[in-house]
Scaffold this motif. Structure first.
Motif, short mmCIF file in Angstrom:
data_model
loop_
_atom_site.label_atom_id
_atom_site.label_comp_id
_atom_site.label_asym_id
_atom_site.label_seq_id
_atom_site.Cartn_x
_atom_site.Cartn_y
_atom_site.Cartn_z
N ILE A 56 0.84 -1.20 0.00
CA ILE A 56 0.00 0.00 0.00
C ILE A 56 0.88 1.25 0.00
O ILE A 56 0.64 2.20 -0.75
N ARG A 57 1.91 1.23 0.83
CA ARG A 57 2.77 2.41 0.95
C ARG A 57 3.49 2.71 -0.36
O ARG A 57 3.65 3.88 -0.73
N THR A 58 3.90 1.67 -1.07
CA THR A 58 4.57 1.87 -2.36
C THR A 58 3.62 2.54 -3.35
O THR A 58 4.00 3.48 -4.06
N ALA A 59 2.37 2.07 -3.41
CA ALA A 59 1.39 2.66 -4.31
C ALA A 59 1.10 4.12 -3.94
O ALA A 59 1.04 5.00 -4.80
N LEU A 60 0.97 4.40 -2.64
CA LEU A 60 0.70 5.76 -2.18
C LEU A 60 1.88 6.68 -2.46
O LEU A 60 1.68 7.84 -2.86
N ASN A 61 3.09 6.18 -2.27
CA ASN A 61 4.27 6.99 -2.53
C ASN A 61 4.35 7.40 -4.00
O ASN A 61 4.68 8.54 -4.33
N GLN A 62 4.04 6.46 -4.89
CA GLN A 62 4.09 6.77 -6.32
C GLN A 62 3.02 7.80 -6.68
O GLN A 62 3.29 8.73 -7.46
N LEU A 63 1.82 7.67 -6.14
CA LEU A 63 0.77 8.64 -6.43
C LEU A 63 1.09 10.01 -5.84
O LEU A 63 0.68 11.04 -6.38
N THR A 64 1.84 10.02 -4.75
CA THR A 64 2.26 11.29 -4.14
C THR A 64 3.30 11.98 -5.01
O THR A 64 3.21 13.18 -5.27
N VAL A 65 4.30 11.22 -5.48
CA VAL A 65 5.33 11.78 -6.36
C VAL A 65 4.70 12.31 -7.65
O VAL A 65 5.12 13.35 -8.16
N GLU A 66 3.68 11.64 -8.15
CA GLU A 66 3.04 12.05 -9.39
C GLU A 66 2.03 13.17 -9.19
O GLU A 66 1.44 13.66 -10.16
N GLY A 67 1.83 13.58 -7.94
CA GLY A 67 1.01 14.75 -7.68
C GLY A 67 -0.47 14.50 -7.50
O GLY A 67 -1.26 15.46 -7.49
N TYR A 78 13.44 32.06 -28.43
CA TYR A 78 13.84 30.70 -28.00
C TYR A 78 13.65 30.65 -26.49
O TYR A 78 13.99 31.60 -25.78
N SER A 79 13.05 29.57 -26.01
CA SER A 79 12.81 29.49 -24.57
C SER A 79 13.05 28.08 -24.04
O SER A 79 12.98 27.09 -24.78
N ARG A 80 13.36 28.04 -22.74
CA ARG A 80 13.48 26.78 -22.00
C ARG A 80 12.53 26.85 -20.82
O ARG A 80 12.52 27.84 -20.08
N SER A 81 11.70 25.83 -20.65
CA SER A 81 10.71 25.85 -19.58
C SER A 81 10.71 24.54 -18.81
O SER A 81 10.86 23.45 -19.40
N TYR A 82 10.55 24.66 -17.50
CA TYR A 82 10.37 23.51 -16.62
C TYR A 82 8.97 23.57 -16.03
O TYR A 82 8.57 24.58 -15.45
N PHE A 83 8.21 22.50 -16.19
CA PHE A 83 6.86 22.40 -15.63
C PHE A 83 6.87 21.35 -14.52
O PHE A 83 7.36 20.24 -14.73
N ARG A 84 6.32 21.68 -13.37
CA ARG A 84 6.26 20.71 -12.29
C ARG A 84 5.43 19.50 -12.71
O ARG A 84 4.27 19.62 -13.11
N GLY A 85 6.02 18.32 -12.61
CA GLY A 85 5.33 17.11 -13.03
C GLY A 85 4.15 16.76 -12.16
O GLY A 85 3.21 16.09 -12.62
N ASP A 86 4.18 17.20 -10.90
CA ASP A 86 3.08 16.88 -10.00
C ASP A 86 1.97 17.93 -10.03
O ASP A 86 0.94 17.76 -9.38
N LYS A 87 2.16 19.00 -10.82
CA LYS A 87 1.16 20.06 -10.87
C LYS A 87 0.61 20.30 -12.27
O LYS A 87 -0.35 21.06 -12.42
N THR A 88 1.22 19.71 -13.28
CA THR A 88 0.78 19.96 -14.65
C THR A 88 0.67 18.66 -15.44
O THR A 88 1.34 17.67 -15.14
N ASN A 89 -0.21 18.69 -16.44
CA ASN A 89 -0.22 17.64 -17.45
C ASN A 89 -0.51 18.28 -18.79
O ASN A 89 -0.82 19.47 -18.87
N PHE A 90 -0.35 17.53 -19.86
CA PHE A 90 -0.49 18.09 -21.20
C PHE A 90 -1.55 17.34 -21.98
O PHE A 90 -1.65 16.11 -21.92
N VAL A 91 -2.35 18.09 -22.72
CA VAL A 91 -3.34 17.53 -23.64
C VAL A 91 -2.92 17.94 -25.04
O VAL A 91 -2.74 19.14 -25.32
N ILE A 92 -2.75 16.98 -25.92
CA ILE A 92 -2.35 17.26 -27.29
C ILE A 92 -3.54 17.07 -28.21
O ILE A 92 -4.15 16.00 -28.25
N GLU A 93 -3.91 18.13 -28.92
CA GLU A 93 -5.04 18.08 -29.85
C GLU A 93 -4.50 18.08 -31.27
O GLU A 93 -3.67 18.92 -31.63
N ARG A 94 -4.99 17.14 -32.08
CA ARG A 94 -4.60 17.08 -33.48
C ARG A 94 -5.86 17.06 -34.34
O ARG A 94 -6.78 16.30 -34.06
#
Length: 243
Positions: free
Chosen positions: A47-58, A220-236
């Motif tokens: 259980i703790r392993t699953a919770l830790n992963q979900l915590t890291v992923e935000g 030209y830009s470089r950006s860092y997005f927090r992995g636990d606070k953002t996600n991306f939706v790609i529309e085509r």
């Protein structure tokens, strides 16, 4: 070992499904580790392993002495052919957008900027360092480089509203195309301090080259997005072709 790995992966997926289905609501405390152990019939380690992963992923937040809670919804960034301003994307999600300027400097173009932009070595480049926030929480740390001859004298007000908007409205520079390279990266000491996360935290790293209607590289830009606070939706959009 493989059995244990597949087991905690299954539990992680089940908990994530409950979160996405709103069975566990935002800000709500989820069952304790002991209750989850009994419910799934597994060990506390699993259980703790699953919770830790979900915590890291935000998806979850763990508070000492209080328990584990469902985290706030991640900020959604949409990558599509029709680009909306950051503030508009955030407003749609019911959040308040904010851009904080860290610094504006004029620096000489180095060899890498010479390759990334239509400039020559030592040309003056404006280096614009900013943090984007949603509901006061940092989600994106960005460094943008704009040649001086493209938009001389970018101001704090322009940088804290919309750079692309300022380029169009104040400098008659229209962004017609962007090319973005996305990778997974770990936050270093500088980016983690601006994103308010631990060094080594997972981030989306994006390098962007913007071109005007003539195909000239203007930013030209470089950006860092927090992995636990953002996600991306790609529309085509795919053109319909009659067979």
């Amino acid at each position: 070992m493989e059995k244990n790995q597949s087991l905690h992966a299954y539990i992680k997926e089940e908990l994530l499904n409950r979160i996405k289905a709103n069975k566990y609501k935002r800000g709500e405390k989820i069952p304790t580790e002991l209750e989850l152990c009994k419910g799934f019939g597994v060990s506390r380690t699993t259980i703790r392993t699953a919770l830790n992963q979900l915590t890291v992923e935000g998806y979850l937040e763990r508070h000492q002495g209080r328990g584990t809670f469902v985290a706030d919804q991640k900020v959604k960034q949409t990558l599509s052919q029709t680009v909306k301003r950051y503030s508009d994307q955030i407003a749609i999600q019911g959040k308040k957008a904010e851009i904080t300027l860290i610094s504006i400097q004029v620096v000489p173009a180095n060899e890498y900027l010479e390759q990334s932009l239509d400039v020559t070595l030592n040309d003056p480049i404006q280096r614009v360092e900013r943090v984007r926030k949603a509901n006061t929480e940092p989600t994106q740390y960005e460094i943008a480089y704009i040649p001086w001859n493209v938009a001389p004298g970018i101001t704090k007000e322009q940088a804290e509203t919309s750079l692309y908007g300022a380029l169009k409205e104040d400098f008659s520079v229209h962004i017609a195309k962007t090319t973005e390279h996305i990778e997974i990266a770990l936050a270093d000491e500088r980016s983690s301090s601006h994103l308010n996360c631990e060094p080594g935290s997972p981030c989306f790293y994006i390098e962007t080259v913007a071109e005007n209607e003539k195909g000239e590289k203007v930013e030209y830009s470089r950006s860092y997005f927090r992995g636990d606070k953002t996600n991306f939706v790609i529309e085509r959009n795919y053109p319909f072709e009659a067979e």
